[in-house]
Scaffold this motif. Structure first.
Motif, PDB file in Angstrom:
ATOM      1  N   GLN A 208       0.749  -2.210  -6.661  1.00 30.95           N
ATOM      2  CA  GLN A 208       0.420  -1.116  -7.624  1.00 30.95           C
ATOM      3  C   GLN A 208      -0.337  -0.043  -7.223  1.00 30.95           C
ATOM      4  N   ILE A 209      -1.459  -0.324  -6.414  1.00 34.67           N
ATOM      5  CA  ILE A 209      -2.239   0.424  -5.830  1.00 34.67           C
ATOM      6  C   ILE A 209      -1.612   1.439  -4.767  1.00 34.67           C
ATOM      7  N   LEU A 210      -0.602   0.930  -3.760  1.00 36.96           N
ATOM      8  CA  LEU A 210       0.231   1.350  -2.949  1.00 36.96           C
ATOM      9  C   LEU A 210       1.222   2.479  -3.616  1.00 36.96           C
ATOM     10  N   TYR A 211       1.960   2.031  -4.815  1.00 33.75           N
ATOM     11  CA  TYR A 211       2.755   3.097  -5.541  1.00 33.75           C
ATOM     12  C   TYR A 211       1.785   4.283  -6.072  1.00 33.75           C
ATOM     13  N   LEU A 212       0.780   3.947  -6.436  1.00 35.93           N
ATOM     14  CA  LEU A 212      -0.213   4.931  -6.879  1.00 35.93           C
ATOM     15  C   LEU A 212      -0.240   6.142  -5.841  1.00 35.93           C
ATOM     16  N   CYS A 213      -0.519   5.559  -4.778  1.00 33.98           N
ATOM     17  CA  CYS A 213      -0.926   6.419  -3.667  1.00 33.98           C
ATOM     18  C   CYS A 213       0.209   7.229  -3.151  1.00 33.98           C
ATOM     19  N   LEU A 214       1.434   6.607  -3.161  1.00 26.58           N
ATOM     20  CA  LEU A 214       2.593   7.047  -2.682  1.00 26.58           C
ATOM     21  C   LEU A 214       3.081   8.254  -3.643  1.00 26.58           C
ATOM     22  N   HIS A 215       2.914   7.932  -4.864  1.00 29.53           N
ATOM     23  CA  HIS A 215       3.248   8.809  -5.947  1.00 29.53           C
ATOM     24  C   HIS A 215       2.321   9.977  -5.855  1.00 29.53           C
ATOM     25  N   MET A 216       1.101   9.935  -5.779  1.00 25.91           N
ATOM     26  CA  MET A 216       0.290  11.101  -5.602  1.00 25.91           C
ATOM     27  C   MET A 216       0.303  11.976  -4.370  1.00 25.91           C
ATOM     28  N   ALA A 217       0.727  11.110  -3.353  1.00 26.10           N
ATOM     29  CA  ALA A 217       1.304  11.763  -1.988  1.00 26.10           C
ATOM     30  C   ALA A 217       2.358  12.953  -2.309  1.00 26.10           C
ATOM     31  N   VAL A 218       3.428  12.294  -2.721  1.00 22.62           N
ATOM     32  CA  VAL A 218       4.647  13.155  -3.327  1.00 22.62           C
ATOM     33  C   VAL A 218       4.256  14.392  -4.061  1.00 22.62           C
ATOM     34  N   HIS A 219       3.465  13.964  -5.128  1.00 24.79           N
ATOM     35  CA  HIS A 219       3.244  14.995  -6.097  1.00 24.79           C
ATOM     36  C   HIS A 219       2.054  15.910  -5.179  1.00 24.79           C
ATOM     37  N   PHE A 220       1.300  15.618  -4.284  1.00 20.51           N
ATOM     38  CA  PHE A 220       0.422  16.634  -3.741  1.00 20.51           C
ATOM     39  C   PHE A 220       1.027  17.395  -2.930  1.00 20.51           C
ATOM     40  N   VAL A 221       2.170  17.010  -2.384  1.00 15.41           N
ATOM     41  CA  VAL A 221       2.976  18.027  -1.533  1.00 15.41           C
ATOM     42  C   VAL A 221       3.783  18.829  -2.143  1.00 15.41           C
ATOM     43  N   TYR A 222       4.395  18.457  -3.488  1.00 11.93           N
ATOM     44  CA  TYR A 222       5.368  19.248  -4.120  1.00 11.93           C
ATOM     45  C   TYR A 222       4.964  19.809  -5.583  1.00 11.93           C
ATOM     46  N   SER A 223       4.192  19.163  -6.338  1.00  7.58           N
ATOM     47  CA  SER A 223       3.626  19.706  -7.522  1.00  7.58           C
ATOM     48  C   SER A 223       2.396  19.744  -7.881  1.00  7.58           C
ATOM     49  N   GLN A 240     -10.114  -4.605 -10.539  1.00  8.03           N
ATOM     50  CA  GLN A 240      -9.324  -5.677  -9.752  1.00  8.03           C
ATOM     51  C   GLN A 240      -9.785  -5.749  -8.515  1.00  8.03           C
ATOM     52  N   ARG A 241     -10.894  -5.277  -7.903  1.00  7.81           N
ATOM     53  CA  ARG A 241     -11.401  -5.132  -6.719  1.00  7.81           C
ATOM     54  C   ARG A 241     -11.132  -6.556  -6.075  1.00  7.81           C
ATOM     55  N   HIS A 242     -11.696  -7.597  -6.449  1.00  8.94           N
ATOM     56  CA  HIS A 242     -12.070  -8.827  -6.198  1.00  8.94           C
ATOM     57  C   HIS A 242     -10.930  -9.781  -6.019  1.00  8.94           C
ATOM     58  N   LYS A 243      -9.674  -9.135  -6.531  1.00 11.33           N
ATOM     59  CA  LYS A 243      -8.324  -9.793  -6.747  1.00 11.33           C
ATOM     60  C   LYS A 243      -7.468  -9.158  -5.403  1.00 11.33           C
ATOM     61  N   VAL A 244      -7.687  -8.324  -5.068  1.00 13.40           N
ATOM     62  CA  VAL A 244      -6.919  -7.520  -4.073  1.00 13.40           C
ATOM     63  C   VAL A 244      -6.909  -7.668  -2.788  1.00 13.40           C
ATOM     64  N   ASN A 245      -5.827  -8.096  -1.810  1.00 14.45           N
ATOM     65  CA  ASN A 245      -5.862  -8.296  -0.533  1.00 14.45           C
ATOM     66  C   ASN A 245      -5.917  -7.087   0.321  1.00 14.45           C
ATOM     67  N   TRP A 246      -7.247  -6.422   0.637  1.00 12.33           N
ATOM     68  CA  TRP A 246      -7.103  -5.110   1.122  1.00 12.33           C
ATOM     69  C   TRP A 246      -6.818  -5.125   2.402  1.00 12.33           C
ATOM     70  N   ASN A 247      -6.858  -6.147   3.252  1.00  6.35           N
ATOM     71  CA  ASN A 247      -6.042  -6.182   4.501  1.00  6.35           C
ATOM     72  C   ASN A 247      -4.612  -6.196   4.406  1.00  6.35           C
ATOM     73  N   SER A 248      -4.042  -6.850   3.306  1.00  8.46           N
ATOM     74  CA  SER A 248      -2.549  -6.741   3.317  1.00  8.46           C
ATOM     75  C   SER A 248      -2.199  -5.256   2.542  1.00  8.46           C
ATOM     76  N   PHE A 249      -3.097  -4.682   2.064  1.00  6.92           N
ATOM     77  CA  PHE A 249      -2.860  -3.368   1.194  1.00  6.92           C
ATOM     78  C   PHE A 249      -2.886  -2.346   2.493  1.00  6.92           C
ATOM     79  N   TYR A 250      -3.799  -2.430   3.411  1.00  8.29           N
ATOM     80  CA  TYR A 250      -3.903  -1.395   4.282  1.00  8.29           C
ATOM     81  C   TYR A 250      -2.712  -1.715   5.520  1.00  8.29           C
ATOM     82  N   GLU A 251      -2.217  -2.730   5.719  1.00  7.69           N
ATOM     83  CA  GLU A 251      -0.962  -2.954   6.249  1.00  7.69           C
ATOM     84  C   GLU A 251       0.184  -2.140   5.940  1.00  7.69           C
ATOM     85  N   GLN A 252       0.356  -2.292   4.719  1.00  6.55           N
ATOM     86  CA  GLN A 252       1.338  -1.696   4.164  1.00  6.55           C
ATOM     87  C   GLN A 252       1.417  -0.228   3.932  1.00  6.55           C
TER      88      GLN A 252
END
Length: 411
Positions: A208-223, A240-252
Motif C-alpha cells: 500500500q505504501i509502495l503504491y502510494l509512492c509510485l503513484h505520486m512519482a508518476v503524478h509528480f513527473v506528469y501532472s 500502521q508503523r509498527h505493523k510494517v516490515n520496513w526492510n521489506s518495503f525498502y527492498e521493493q
C-alpha cells in the motif's frame, strides 16, 4: 512556504495527530486564502472539525466558518451516497465470486478519524485481467457507462455517483523497473477486510505504501500532486508503523529504482506534518537540502489537479515540459540552453500532449501544432502577463533547476 501555506500545514498536522492548535501559529492569517487552498487540495472537509474548534479565534470572519461548514456537509453527503453505491457494486462482485482489491481512498478512508471527511473523487479497484469483462457487465447493469480507457484501466462514470476506475494493471513498465514483479507481489500479499459491507482484498501494508509512492512519482513527473496524497501517506504510516516490515518495503523500493524519490517524500512529510521517518528511510543529508523545499513548493502550487510545478506556469504550454530536456542531453552551456529553448518551442510529435493528437495521424501538420500550442499559451487567462514573461524569457534557467531536481530524484 508563506504564512498561509504554513498555516494549512499546521492545521493538517494537528488534524492528523489529534492535537490542538497553538493560536500563535495561526496569527495574521488570510483565512479566505487558507480555505481556498484547502479546497484546491481537497482537504477542507478533513480540516473542518479543527476549524470548528477554533471558531472563537476567527473574530469577524464567521462567514469563513459558515462557508467551510456548508462545503463540508455537502461533501460528506456526496461521500455517503457514493459509499452506499459502492456497497452495491462490491456486493455484486462478491456474488459473482470476482476477486477485487480496494485501492487508495476506498481503503485509506477507514484510517481517518472521521472517514466521511476523507473525500474521494473516484473509487479505485483492481481485478484480474480475465475478470474485466465480467466486471464491465456488472457496472453497466448498475448504471455506469464507460468514459475512457487506456492500457491499464477503464474509467466508468455515473450520472448520480462518483466514477470508478477499474484497473487490471497498476504499474507501467515504461516508468518503473520490475513492474511485473510488483504487480505479482500485490496479488500474492493481500488480506480480506470488510469495506462498504462487502468483502474486499487489500494489499499488504508494504505494498500500500509502495503504491502510494509510485503513484505520486508518476503524478509528480506528469501532472503534479497535492497535500491530500501526502496526508494519506502520513496517516497510513503513523497508524500502521509498527505493523510494517520496513526492510521489506525498502527492498521493493530499490527494485523499482525510486529510492531517492521515496526518501525525499518521507522527508517532505516529516517537515510538513512532523511524521517520524523509519530508520530504514532516514537520510541526514536530505534534512536541509534545497531540493526538498522545491518539492514542497511544487506540492503547494500544484494542488490536486495542478501541473508539474503548478498549473499557472507549466500547464500553460504543456504538461510534459521537462521531457523536452532529458538530463543526459542538458548542458549549462550556451548551446545546451539554446537546445533547451528550441526543444521547448518546437517539440517532437511524440512530446506533444493529447491536445495535438492530430499530429500523430498526420505528421505533416506539426508546424500547425507548434503554432496552435503557442497561441493557446499566449491567450490562456489563468496566468498573467508577468507570468508569461517569466515563462518566455527565463525558460532555460527555470528548466535547468527542474532538470537538476529530477536528476537528483533519479526520475
Amino acid at each position: 512556504m508563506n504564512n498561509d501555506q504554513q498555516c494549512l500545514a499546521c492545521l493538517l498536522t494537528a488534524s492528523i495527530h489529534g492535537e490542538k492548535i497553538n493560536n500563535a501559529e495561526v496569527d495574521n492569517i488570510n483565512w479566505n486564502i487558507v480555505f481556498k487552498m484547502a479546497k484546491e487540495h481537497d482537504v477542507f472537509a478533513f480540516l473542518y472539525p479543527i476549524i470548528k474548534s477554533m471558531q472563537d479565534n476567527f473574530n469577524h470572519e464567521d462567514e469563513i466558518v459558515l462557508k467551510w461548514k456548508k462545503n463540508t456537509i455537502l461533501a460528506s453527503i456526496i461521500q455517503k451516497q457514493n459509499i452506499n453505491k459502492m456497497t452495491s457494486v462490491l456486493r455484486a462482485l462478491n456474488e459473482a465470486e470476482i476477486q477485487v482489491i480496494g485501492l487508495k481512498g476506498l481503503v485509506l478512508r477507514e484510517l481517518y478519524p472521521v472517514k466521511e471527511l476523507r473525500t474521494m473523487s473516484d473509487s479505485d479497484i483492481l481485478v484480474h485481467f480475465e475478470d474485466v469483462e465480467k466486471v464491465e457487465k456488472i457496472l453497466l447493469n448498475l448504471g455506469y457507462f464507460e468514459y475512457s480507457r487506456d492500457s491499464k484501466h477503464i474509467l466508468f462514470s455515473h450520472k448520480r455517483f462518483l466514477p470508478i476506475e477499474l484497473h487490471w494493471k497498476l504499474i507501467d513498465t515504461l516508468y518503473f523497473k520490475n513492474a511485473d514483479y510488483i504487480e505479482r507481489s500485490i496479488w500474492e500479499n493481500t488480506e480480506n477486510v470488510n469495506i462498504c459491507s462487502a468483502t474486499v482484498l487489500v494489499p499488504s501494508l508494504e505494498n500500500q505504501i509502495l503504491y502510494l509512492c509510485l503513484h505520486m512519482a508518476v503524478h509528480f513527473v506528469y501532472s503534479g500532486f497535492g497535500l491530500r496524497q501526502l496526508c494519506d501517506l502520513v496517516i497510513l504510516v503513523e497508524t500502521q508503523r509498527h505493523k510494517v516490515n520496513w526492510n521489506s518495503f525498502y527492498e521493493q523500493v530499490k527494485k523499482c529504482k525510486i529510492e531517492n524519490f521515496v526518501i525525499a517524500i518521507f522527508e517532505v512529510c516529516k517537515r510538513l506534518f512532523h511524521m517520524v521517518v523509519p530508520n530504514e528511510l532516514y537520510n541526514r543529508e536530505v534534512e536541509n537540502n534545497e531540493y526538498i523545499d522545491m518539492i514542497i513548493d511544487s506540492v503547494f502550487i500544484g494542488g490536486v489537479y495542478g501541473g508539474i510545478y503548478g498549473k499557472v506556469i507549466l500547464s500553460a504550454v504543456d504538461d510534459k515540459l521537462l521531457s523536452y530536456c532529458e538530463s543526459d542531453r542538458q548542458s549549462h552551456s550556451f548551446m545546451g540552453k539554446f537546445k533547451c529553448i528550441v526543444g521547448f518551442f518546437f517539440p517532437r510529435a511524440d512530446k506533444l500532449s493529447k491536445r495535438y493528437s492530430y499530429v500523430k495521424k498526420h505528421p505533416m501538420f506539426i508546424p500547425l501544432a507548434w503554432l496552435h500550442r503557442l497561441i493557446y499559451g499566449i491567450f490562456r487567462r489563468d496566468f498573467n502577463i508577468d507570468q508569461k514573461r517569466v515563462l518566455l524569457l527565463s525558460q532555460s534557467n527555470y528548466l535547468r533547476k527542474r532538470v537538476d531536481l529530477f536528476k537528483w530524484l533519479e526520475l
